[in-house]
Design an enzyme around this catalytic site. Structure first.
Site, PDB file in Angstrom:
ATOM      1  N   LEU A  39       0.848  -1.196   0.000  1.00  0.00           N
ATOM      2  CA  LEU A  39       0.000   0.000   0.000  1.00  0.00           C
ATOM      3  C   LEU A  39       0.886   1.250   0.000  1.00  0.00           C
ATOM      4  O   LEU A  39       2.014   1.226   0.483  1.00  0.00           O
ATOM      5  CB  LEU A  39      -0.903  -0.004   1.237  1.00  0.00           C
ATOM      6  CG  LEU A  39      -2.048  -1.025   1.186  1.00  0.00           C
ATOM      7  CD1 LEU A  39      -2.660  -1.207   2.577  1.00  0.00           C
ATOM      8  CD2 LEU A  39      -3.132  -0.593   0.193  1.00  0.00           C
ATOM      9  N   GLY A  40       0.327   2.333  -0.539  1.00  0.00           N
ATOM     10  CA  GLY A  40       1.109   3.574  -0.583  1.00  0.00           C
ATOM     11  C   GLY A  40       1.800   3.780  -1.923  1.00  0.00           C
ATOM     12  O   GLY A  40       2.289   4.863  -2.214  1.00  0.00           O
ATOM     13  N   THR A  42       3.918   4.024  -5.422  1.00  0.00           N
ATOM     14  CA  THR A  42       5.243   4.536  -5.789  1.00  0.00           C
ATOM     15  C   THR A  42       5.746   5.511  -4.732  1.00  0.00           C
ATOM     16  O   THR A  42       6.898   5.439  -4.290  1.00  0.00           O
ATOM     17  CB  THR A  42       5.165   5.244  -7.154  1.00  0.00           C
ATOM     18  OG1 THR A  42       4.652   4.325  -8.108  1.00  0.00           O
ATOM     19  CG2 THR A  42       6.518   5.742  -7.597  1.00  0.00           C
ATOM     20  N   LYS A  52      13.495  11.000  -0.450  1.00  0.00           N
ATOM     21  CA  LYS A  52      13.723  12.156   0.432  1.00  0.00           C
ATOM     22  C   LYS A  52      14.474  11.762   1.693  1.00  0.00           C
ATOM     23  O   LYS A  52      15.199  12.575   2.281  1.00  0.00           O
ATOM     24  CB  LYS A  52      12.404  12.837   0.788  1.00  0.00           C
ATOM     25  CG  LYS A  52      12.060  13.975  -0.136  1.00  0.00           C
ATOM     26  CD  LYS A  52      11.412  13.589  -1.431  1.00  0.00           C
ATOM     27  CE  LYS A  52      12.244  13.615  -2.634  1.00  0.00           C
ATOM     28  NZ  LYS A  52      11.508  13.291  -3.871  1.00  0.00           N
ATOM     29  N   GLY A 183      18.422  12.794 -18.312  1.00  0.00           N
ATOM     30  CA  GLY A 183      17.152  13.439 -17.957  1.00  0.00           C
ATOM     31  C   GLY A 183      17.370  14.328 -16.752  1.00  0.00           C
ATOM     32  O   GLY A 183      17.736  13.844 -15.677  1.00  0.00           O
ATOM     33  N   GLY A 185      15.034  16.373 -15.312  1.00  0.00           N
ATOM     34  CA  GLY A 185      13.785  16.799 -14.673  1.00  0.00           C
ATOM     35  C   GLY A 185      13.931  16.606 -13.172  1.00  0.00           C
ATOM     36  O   GLY A 185      15.047  16.425 -12.654  1.00  0.00           O
ATOM     37  N   GLU A 206      20.895  16.187 -20.668  1.00  0.00           N
ATOM     38  CA  GLU A 206      19.498  16.604 -20.872  1.00  0.00           C
ATOM     39  C   GLU A 206      19.287  16.927 -22.357  1.00  0.00           C
ATOM     40  O   GLU A 206      20.059  17.681 -22.945  1.00  0.00           O
ATOM     41  CB  GLU A 206      19.197  17.829 -19.991  1.00  0.00           C
ATOM     42  CG  GLU A 206      17.904  18.563 -20.305  1.00  0.00           C
ATOM     43  CD  GLU A 206      16.651  17.701 -20.253  1.00  0.00           C
ATOM     44  OE1 GLU A 206      16.443  17.012 -19.247  1.00  0.00           O
ATOM     45  OE2 GLU A 206      15.884  17.706 -21.247  1.00  0.00           O
ATOM     46  N   ASP A 318      -1.284   9.351 -11.452  1.00  0.00           N
ATOM     47  CA  ASP A 318      -0.323   9.358 -12.558  1.00  0.00           C
ATOM     48  C   ASP A 318      -0.903   8.822 -13.856  1.00  0.00           C
ATOM     49  O   ASP A 318      -0.269   8.962 -14.912  1.00  0.00           O
ATOM     50  CB  ASP A 318       0.915   8.523 -12.181  1.00  0.00           C
ATOM     51  CG  ASP A 318       1.841   9.243 -11.224  1.00  0.00           C
ATOM     52  OD1 ASP A 318       1.470  10.331 -10.742  1.00  0.00           O
ATOM     53  OD2 ASP A 318       2.943   8.719 -10.946  1.00  0.00           O
ATOM     54  N   HIS A 451      10.607  38.039  11.575  1.00  0.00           N
ATOM     55  CA  HIS A 451      12.051  38.225  11.385  1.00  0.00           C
ATOM     56  C   HIS A 451      12.822  37.544  12.510  1.00  0.00           C
ATOM     57  O   HIS A 451      12.400  37.621  13.647  1.00  0.00           O
ATOM     58  CB  HIS A 451      12.375  39.715  11.376  1.00  0.00           C
ATOM     59  CG  HIS A 451      13.835  39.995  11.233  1.00  0.00           C
ATOM     60  ND1 HIS A 451      14.495  39.855  10.027  1.00  0.00           N
ATOM     61  CD2 HIS A 451      14.761  40.373  12.150  1.00  0.00           C
ATOM     62  CE1 HIS A 451      15.770  40.152  10.202  1.00  0.00           C
ATOM     63  NE2 HIS A 451      15.956  40.464  11.482  1.00  0.00           N
TER      64      HIS A 451
HETATM   65  C1  LIG Z   1      11.909   8.577  -7.490  1.00  0.00           C
HETATM   66  C2  LIG Z   1      10.578   9.302  -7.373  1.00  0.00           C
HETATM   67  C3  LIG Z   1      10.484  10.376  -6.505  1.00  0.00           C
HETATM   68  C4  LIG Z   1       9.282  11.034  -6.378  1.00  0.00           C
HETATM   69  N1  LIG Z   1       9.219  12.097  -5.518  1.00  0.00           N
HETATM   70  C5  LIG Z   1       8.063  12.767  -5.373  1.00  0.00           C
HETATM   71  C6  LIG Z   1       7.979  13.855  -4.461  1.00  0.00           C
HETATM   72  O1  LIG Z   1       8.953  14.206  -3.788  1.00  0.00           O
HETATM   73  N2  LIG Z   1       6.794  14.492  -4.338  1.00  0.00           N
HETATM   74  C7  LIG Z   1       5.701  14.131  -5.071  1.00  0.00           C
HETATM   75  O2  LIG Z   1       4.651  14.758  -4.930  1.00  0.00           O
HETATM   76  N3  LIG Z   1       5.744  13.101  -5.953  1.00  0.00           N
HETATM   77  C8  LIG Z   1       6.901  12.414  -6.113  1.00  0.00           C
HETATM   78  N4  LIG Z   1       6.946  11.352  -6.970  1.00  0.00           N
HETATM   79  C9  LIG Z   1       5.741  11.023  -7.762  1.00  0.00           C
HETATM   80  C10 LIG Z   1       4.738  10.219  -6.924  1.00  0.00           C
HETATM   81  O3  LIG Z   1       5.370   9.088  -6.394  1.00  0.00           O
HETATM   82  C11 LIG Z   1       3.561   9.804  -7.805  1.00  0.00           C
HETATM   83  O4  LIG Z   1       3.034  10.948  -8.431  1.00  0.00           O
HETATM   84  C12 LIG Z   1       2.458   9.165  -6.982  1.00  0.00           C
HETATM   85  O5  LIG Z   1       2.933   8.017  -6.338  1.00  0.00           O
HETATM   86  C13 LIG Z   1       1.267   8.811  -7.899  1.00  0.00           C
HETATM   87  O6  LIG Z   1       0.276   8.177  -7.161  1.00  0.00           O
HETATM   88  P1  LIG Z   1      -0.714   7.134  -7.863  1.00  0.00           P
HETATM   89  O7  LIG Z   1      -1.632   6.678  -6.772  1.00  0.00           O
HETATM   90  O8  LIG Z   1      -1.269   7.706  -9.090  1.00  0.00           O
HETATM   91  O9  LIG Z   1       0.219   5.932  -8.337  1.00  0.00           O
HETATM   92  P2  LIG Z   1       1.128   4.943  -7.524  1.00  0.00           P
HETATM   93  O10 LIG Z   1       1.652   5.570  -6.307  1.00  0.00           O
HETATM   94  O11 LIG Z   1       2.102   4.402  -8.510  1.00  0.00           O
HETATM   95  O12 LIG Z   1       0.137   3.804  -7.057  1.00  0.00           O
HETATM   96  C14 LIG Z   1      -0.471   2.914  -7.946  1.00  0.00           C
HETATM   97  C15 LIG Z   1      -0.680   1.597  -7.227  1.00  0.00           C
HETATM   98  O13 LIG Z   1      -1.486   0.756  -8.046  1.00  0.00           O
HETATM   99  C16 LIG Z   1      -0.997  -0.558  -7.936  1.00  0.00           C
HETATM  100  N5  LIG Z   1      -1.434  -1.297  -9.118  1.00  0.00           N
HETATM  101  C17 LIG Z   1      -1.135  -1.029 -10.413  1.00  0.00           C
HETATM  102  N6  LIG Z   1      -1.755  -1.876 -11.228  1.00  0.00           N
HETATM  103  C18 LIG Z   1      -2.459  -2.725 -10.436  1.00  0.00           C
HETATM  104  C19 LIG Z   1      -3.307  -3.822 -10.701  1.00  0.00           C
HETATM  105  N7  LIG Z   1      -3.566  -4.201 -11.948  1.00  0.00           N
HETATM  106  N8  LIG Z   1      -3.863  -4.470  -9.654  1.00  0.00           N
HETATM  107  C20 LIG Z   1      -3.614  -4.074  -8.374  1.00  0.00           C
HETATM  108  N9  LIG Z   1      -2.826  -3.029  -8.076  1.00  0.00           N
HETATM  109  C21 LIG Z   1      -2.258  -2.357  -9.091  1.00  0.00           C
HETATM  110  C22 LIG Z   1       0.501  -0.411  -7.828  1.00  0.00           C
HETATM  111  O14 LIG Z   1       1.092  -1.543  -7.230  1.00  0.00           O
HETATM  112  C23 LIG Z   1       0.615   0.838  -6.966  1.00  0.00           C
HETATM  113  O15 LIG Z   1       0.709   0.519  -5.604  1.00  0.00           O
HETATM  114  C24 LIG Z   1       8.137  10.634  -7.118  1.00  0.00           C
HETATM  115  C25 LIG Z   1       8.228   9.535  -7.968  1.00  0.00           C
HETATM  116  C26 LIG Z   1       9.435   8.869  -8.094  1.00  0.00           C
HETATM  117  C27 LIG Z   1       9.510   7.681  -9.014  1.00  0.00           C
END
Ligand SMILES: Cc1cc2nc3c(=O)[nH]c(=O)nc-3n(C[C@H](O)[C@H](O)[C@H](O)COP(=O)(O)OP(=O)(O)OC[C@H]3O[C@@H](n4cnc5c(N)ncnc54)[C@H](O)[C@@H]3O)c2cc1C
Length: 472
Positions: A39-40, A42, A52, A183, A185, A206, A318, A451
């Site tokens: 859970l939680g 990416t 971080k 990259g 970004g 880049e 995402d 301040h």
């Molecule tokens: C290295 C890195 C650093 C980052 N740093 C930041 C930051 O500092 N601040 C910030 O705001 N954002 C940051 N991000 C971006 C952020 O992690 C994502 O924008 C965010 O996690 C998106 O959330 P989400 O719920 O859309 O997707 P996700 O967090 O990817 O969650 C999707 C979930 O769906 C699950 N899933 C997928 N397909 C299936 C399926 N078919 N069946 C069951 N489960 C499934 C996956 O296992 C996953 O747990 C970072 C990303 C990376 C890679």
């Protein structure tokens, strides 16, 4: 045997959507979340939180070893990095927060179905392959939230060893001697910053004309200047020629080529880290079977309440267009949950979304850059103020960077704020609120800033919009 489970709301993917799941439960809905991994998603497991945690140590190490003596700490130059202790801390932080999400979902009576889900209809999912076994789950409404995965480039496909993405970088137990990051970004410059602090030789490549190309050009310029000072080599308007990559005893040798013309640089490094963005994870989840669902380049198209246009089917995070950021995903999940529960939340607006990049110096922005405002045909006035002129920045020992405010020339309405410097991410809360309540730069300046604090940079930048900054 296949079980069945029915909910008011079913969520496919348990990343940042968990926030919306809790909100829906608070509003009285029964909620099920299908998750195939931890859970939680990416953010917690492979993104924001572990990266971080590493960056925090990088900052601490830099402050102690490079600034300690100046701050009066004797012997600080000799302090070194224990990467395995750092990895233990990183994993403990992730674990603590994953357990926190599990606890919150349980507390709110959200059912978690552990397994991989494939849509069997617009509001139903077949779950299999996990500890919940085979389940036909359905909801009156469904939120798609399957997230994203790293993109790669032809010829630069990750092999998990020498060519890696942030996923593998986070799992590594040591610091490479040298790394070339493709990259520049947010993810690329964060890794450049932390690897450099950990002593690696870092090269950034880049394709576009400047690093952090989505930020205001002044911010890119300042980051380039500081990175140069920190010994990070940068090649903009360039790419790695994949045809030239060959393995050596030390790692990889290859040619960095200019995007235009015939500039070529022979280069070698232990690793290539590919950080060229993320792709939505929308293949293999049964989307093609949903009549009327609109997708573009793999993204699910939604309106400003996260509705896909297919009745009762929503999408967040995402997998939808917009900023791929954790707080954007969780905000969208809350808006979807409240809409589903029959409330009328404010629409999601990308122009109000804060963005933070945690390199050093930190970068934070909200709203329009000067150039974007001009593209929209708006007349603007701009104020900028350097951290160097601020007492607190001198005390903190971080004087690079500035805050820049972009305001409407006629009304003074704040259109955008761009900060590069110490604690930029925390400072961004004020201009983000100012954008929401449609405050003017003059109102930001009028609000008294304590301040000595770093927040004074915002008051001075706001004053500078009307040529009235005091300390320059
Ligand atoms: C290295 C890195 C650093 C980052 N740093 C930041 C930051 O500092 N601040 C910030 O705001 N954002 C940051 N991000 C971006 C952020 O992690 C994502 O924008 C965010 O996690 C998106 O959330 P989400 O719920 O859309 O997707 P996700 O967090 O990817 O969650 C999707 C979930 O769906 C699950 N899933 C997928 N397909 C299936 C399926 N078919 N069946 C069951 N489960 C499934 C996956 O296992 C996953 O747990 C970072 C990303 C990376 C890679």
């Amino acid at each position: 045997m296949t079980d069945t489970a029915t909910f008011d709301l079913l969520v496919l993917g348990g990343g940042m959507s968990y926030v919306g799941a809790i909100r829906a439960a608070q509003l009285g809905l029964t909620v099920g979340v299908v998750e195939r991994d931890a859970l939680g998603g990416t953010c917690l497991n492979r993104g924001c939180i572990p990266s971080k945690a590493l960056l925090e140590t990088a900052d601490l190490l830099h402050r102690v070893t490079e600034q300690g003596a100046e701050f009066g700490l004797s012997g600080s130059e000799a302090i070194g990095l224990d990467y395995s202790a750092l990895a233990t801390r990183r994993d403990a932080i992730v674990d603590k927060h994953v357990r926190g999400v599990e606890f919150l979902l349980k507390k709110n009576k959200v059912t978690v179905l552990h397994g991989s889900g494939v849509l069997s209809g617009p509001t139903s999912v077949r779950v299999s392959g996990g500890e919940s076994g085979d389940v036909d789950a359905s909801g009156t409404d469904l939120i798609l939230a399957t997230g994203s995965a790293p993109r790669s480039l032809p010829g630069l496909e990750p092999d998990g060893e020498r060519i890696i993405t942030s996923d593998e970088a986070l799992k590594r137990g040591s610091v490479p001697r040298s790394v070339t990051i493709v990259g520049a970004g947010a993810i690329g410059v964060e890794w450049a910053s932390l690897y450099r602090d950990f002593g690696a030789e870092v090269t950034l490549v880049e394709f576009l004309d400047r690093i952090v190309p989505l930020e205001d050009p002044d911010v890119s310029r300042e980051l380039s200047r500081v990175f140069r000072k920190r010994g990070i080599a940068t090649h903009t308007a360039s790419t790695i020629d994949p045809e030239t990559i060959r393995r050596t005893d030390e790692g990889l040798a290859f040619t960095i080529t200019a995007r235009e013309g015939d500039g070529r640089t022979e280069h070698a490094s232990e690793l290539i880290l590919v950080a060229v963005g993320r792709r939505p994870l929308t293949e293999g989840i049964g989307l093609e079977a949903i009549d009327g669902l609109r997708t573009e380049r793999g993204y699910v198209i939604v309106d400003d309440h996260m509705r896909t246009g297919v009745p009762h089917l929503y999408a967040i995070g995402d997998i939808v267009p917009g900023f791929a950021l954790a707080h954007v995903a969780s905000h969208e999940a809350v808006v979807a949950a409240e809409t589903i529960a029959g409330h009328d939340p404010e629409p999601v607006r990308m122009d109000l979304m804060p963005r933070v990049t945690f390199c050093r110096p930190q970068i934070a922005s909200v709203g329009l850059t000067e150039a974007e405002a001009a593209e929209q045909g708006r007349e603007v006035k701009v104020g900028s103020f350097p951290f160097r002129a601020l007492g607190k920045a001198t005390i903190v020992g971080e004087v690079d960077g500035f805050a820049k405010m972009v305001a409407d020339a006629g009304t003074g309405l704040l259109l955008g704020a761009h900060i590069i410097g110490p604690h930029a991410g925390d400072l961004l809360a004020e201009p983000t609120l100012a954008r929401l309540v449609e405050a003017t730069a003059a109102e930001i300046a009028m609000s008294v800033h304590a301040h000595p604090t770093l927040t004074e940079v915002l008051a001075e930048a706001a004053l500078a919009v009307d040529g009235a900054a005091i300390h320059v």
